[in-house]
Each structure stands twice: as C-alpha cells, then as structure tokens.
Design a protein around this motif. Sequence first.
Motif, PDB file in Angstrom:
ATOM      1  N   THR A 168       0.883  -0.799  -9.864  1.00 55.72           N
ATOM      2  CA  THR A 168       1.632  -0.354  -8.689  1.00 55.72           C
ATOM      3  C   THR A 168       2.019  -1.517  -7.791  1.00 55.72           C
ATOM      4  O   THR A 168       3.124  -1.558  -7.241  1.00 55.72           O
ATOM      5  N   ILE A 190       1.594   3.152 -11.986  1.00 57.22           N
ATOM      6  CA  ILE A 190       2.829   3.923 -12.013  1.00 57.22           C
ATOM      7  C   ILE A 190       3.125   4.194 -13.476  1.00 57.22           C
ATOM      8  O   ILE A 190       3.138   3.270 -14.300  1.00 57.22           O
ATOM      9  N   VAL A 247      16.653   0.340  -6.050  1.00 56.44           N
ATOM     10  CA  VAL A 247      15.683   0.429  -7.140  1.00 56.44           C
ATOM     11  C   VAL A 247      16.294  -0.171  -8.398  1.00 56.44           C
ATOM     12  O   VAL A 247      15.602  -0.739  -9.240  1.00 56.44           O
ATOM     13  N   SER A 284      11.162  -4.287  -9.539  1.00 56.71           N
ATOM     14  CA  SER A 284      11.984  -3.401 -10.347  1.00 56.71           C
ATOM     15  C   SER A 284      11.930  -3.879 -11.790  1.00 56.71           C
ATOM     16  O   SER A 284      11.915  -5.084 -12.052  1.00 56.71           O
ATOM     17  N   LEU A 339       4.260   1.872  -0.195  1.00 57.01           N
ATOM     18  CA  LEU A 339       5.139   1.800  -1.353  1.00 57.01           C
ATOM     19  C   LEU A 339       5.651   3.175  -1.767  1.00 57.01           C
ATOM     20  O   LEU A 339       4.890   4.144  -1.827  1.00 57.01           O
ATOM     21  N   ARG A 395       4.184   7.964  -3.965  1.00 58.66           N
ATOM     22  CA  ARG A 395       3.893   7.214  -2.748  1.00 58.66           C
ATOM     23  C   ARG A 395       2.481   6.664  -2.820  1.00 58.66           C
ATOM     24  O   ARG A 395       1.532   7.374  -3.110  1.00 58.66           O
ATOM     25  N   CYS A 414       7.748   4.593  -5.103  1.00 58.66           N
ATOM     26  CA  CYS A 414       8.157   4.158  -6.434  1.00 58.66           C
ATOM     27  C   CYS A 414       8.970   5.264  -7.105  1.00 58.66           C
ATOM     28  O   CYS A 414       8.571   6.427  -7.077  1.00 58.66           O
ATOM     29  N   CYS A 423       9.653  -0.083  -7.130  1.00 58.67           N
ATOM     30  CA  CYS A 423       9.001   0.317  -5.888  1.00 58.67           C
ATOM     31  C   CYS A 423       9.654  -0.400  -4.712  1.00 58.67           C
ATOM     32  O   CYS A 423      10.075  -1.559  -4.829  1.00 58.67           O
ATOM     33  N   ASN A 476       9.223  -1.027  -0.295  1.00 57.15           N
ATOM     34  CA  ASN A 476       8.323  -0.966   0.853  1.00 57.15           C
ATOM     35  C   ASN A 476       9.008  -0.164   1.947  1.00 57.15           C
ATOM     36  O   ASN A 476      10.011  -0.609   2.521  1.00 57.15           O
TER      37      ASN A 476
END
Length: 379
Positions: free
Chosen positions: A296, A282, A218, A266, A243, A239, A245, A255, A257
């Motif tokens: 997001t 987010i 991250v 990031s 994703l 979530r 985050c 975030c 995967n």
Amino acid sequence: MMGRIPSRAFTTAALAALTLLGGCSWFGGSNAPKPAPLEQISPQLAVSVAWQGRVDSVKFPLSVATPKGQYVLAGTDGVVQALSAVDGASLWRADLNQGLAAGVGSDGRYAAVVTRNSELVVLDEGKVLWRKTLKTPVVTAPFVAGERVFVLTLDRMVLAFDALDGRRLWELRRPGDALTLQQSGVIGAYGNTLVVGQGARLAGVDSLRGTVQWEAPVSTPRGTNEVERLADLVAPVVRSGELLCARAFQSAVGCVNAERGGPVWSRNVGGTQGLGGDAELIVGADASDRITAWATRNGDVQWTADQFQNRRLSAPAVLDRAVVFGDGEGYVHFLSRDKGKTLQRLPTDGSPIATAPVVSGNTLLIVTRNGGLFALRPQ
C-alpha cells in the motif's frame, strides 16, 4: 467506504457509454476464454455460513451499504431493504415498484437509489421521502452523508441534494471525454471533502459549495482512439489513512494522498474490476484474472497468483487472514495474505458473484447475480 462528511455544519461528456462490463465480465460469452479449472486444494481455513437470504436478480451495478452493523441492498425489481449483519433479520423493507439502475447508498438512516427511469429515490428508514427525476442516467450508487445525497451521473456531473426535502444544493459540471464507462464509478468522502472519479483522475470537491479543491491522476490515458483512452476510475476504492487507492479501467492501479491532493504511486496494469485492500496490501485482478498484491505504501509487488485465469473474478475483499474473491461460476475463493495461495473455496448458487464481498464486523456478505445472499464467517 472513504470516510464521512459531517452534517450541515459543515461542457458535459457525450452519452456514448460503453456497456463493457455488463456484456463480457459478468457473464462471458461463446467467444470468452475458457476459465481455468478449479485446482485441488486442502482447505486450511474454516468458514461457516452464518445466514442466507434472497433478493431479486441483480442486473445492475450493485453497491451494498454497511452502516451501523447493517447491510442495505436492493434487487433489480426495486425492493430496497436493510438486513442485520449479525443474523440477516429484516430491519426494514421498501418496494419502489420500479427497476433499479444504481444503488444503494446509505448512512444508516437515509438510503438512496436510482431507478431505470433516472429517478433518484431517497428513503428514511424504509419510507420514501422524495423522488427527483435526473436528466442524465446514473449507474453509480448515490453517496449519503451529512444529511445530503451526492450523485455521480454517467457524464461525470456531480449533484448534491438535501436529504430531507430533495432541494438541489449544487452541481458540478466538468469537461469530459466522448466516452464514459457504464460501470460503478467512484464517489465517497475523505473528511469534509467529497471524493469523485473524473475520468482517470480522483478529484476532491468542497462538499458545501461543489468547487474542485484538488485533482490527482491515477493513470495517464494513452491510445489512438477514444475507446483505447477510456480509463475511468471504477469502484470499489480502498482507503488507508490519507491514501485512496483505485483502478483506472484497463489502464493502471494507483494511490493518491487525499490530504495533499497528489499522486503517491501508479502501476500500469490492465483490469476492469475495483480493488480491495488495507494498510498493508492493495489487491486486484487484471483482465485475464491474474491477481497481484501491491504494498500500500509504495506499490511494490508483494505476490502474484494465476490459478484463477479467466474465471471472471469480482473485486476482492481483504481480511485479517485472507483475501477473498468471487468468480463467474459462483465460487468464493479465500487466498492467503502472504503468498496468494488458495486456503478455501465455497460454492454459492452457481451464478456469478455480483459485487465485491462486503465486510461488516466479522461477517462477509456474498451477493450473486441470481439474487442469492450468503453471509460467511471465517473462523
């Protein structure tokens, strides 16, 4: 939370932990920056108080579990209880007669907490099933799923126990940094995979064997010393589909995967509290409580809001109509999703909000450091 693990079908870091959040973010101090004054607002969102309650004071990193229309939570004194999200009625209550260091994790039947004596306690609908003394302190609430209890210790070791009898199933030890953060870390699930924070990385772990399946950064910690490089992932995590985050402490928001096990985006931004969000937004506040909302899917900035500077904001909850933060003076702030403008503000008991507002159905639970429970319903 981050999904669900199905039932059974399916060199440690030095403990020089920093009590950064316990000392400055929760309560402030004489040298803390003066909080921004409350702005004058014209309320644009109706919010009712559905019910109120109390627990003992909350002097530990509290997590509240929300299985099957319940709130499962605890106070510092070790009283663990399940309340109906609808009306606050008590579903069960257990007094462990020990102060708590972390809790609560629950799947609706089993609940798990950790005491100040580093004892993991597991209950079955309020009845103590077993206790297990841990060798390393814990400040992150255990994660309960698939008749197993998963624990993330302060030195980032991960332990798995059988929920029925306390049998240790596996442990995962990783090389770590000299410093770790005394704040709730990240542990949850994506499908059959246990997801845990390991420093500034999110790791996917085989929930049956305890082996690492993937890792995704991250943040890339930078700094001239260990304190500056401290970038542990902090809860809560968002979530949205594949994703996950998260915030890396004082470093970045990003975030990954969870299906591919790789980073998606990031953004370098400071901050000490976790995130709120959904499929579109987010949201989080930085170290000075300037709020940012990112898209997001790609991390593009959607809006910023600076009306709560230095108000010691909690992590947020993101609802259909609003973004909700608590602050260090016990106020709950409702912001518009599209621009971050203040829609409503409600007082609680004057003590800091202890954790992110917790959503269950149409009820939003606010928990204060003095133990106040305020169940709110936006109209």
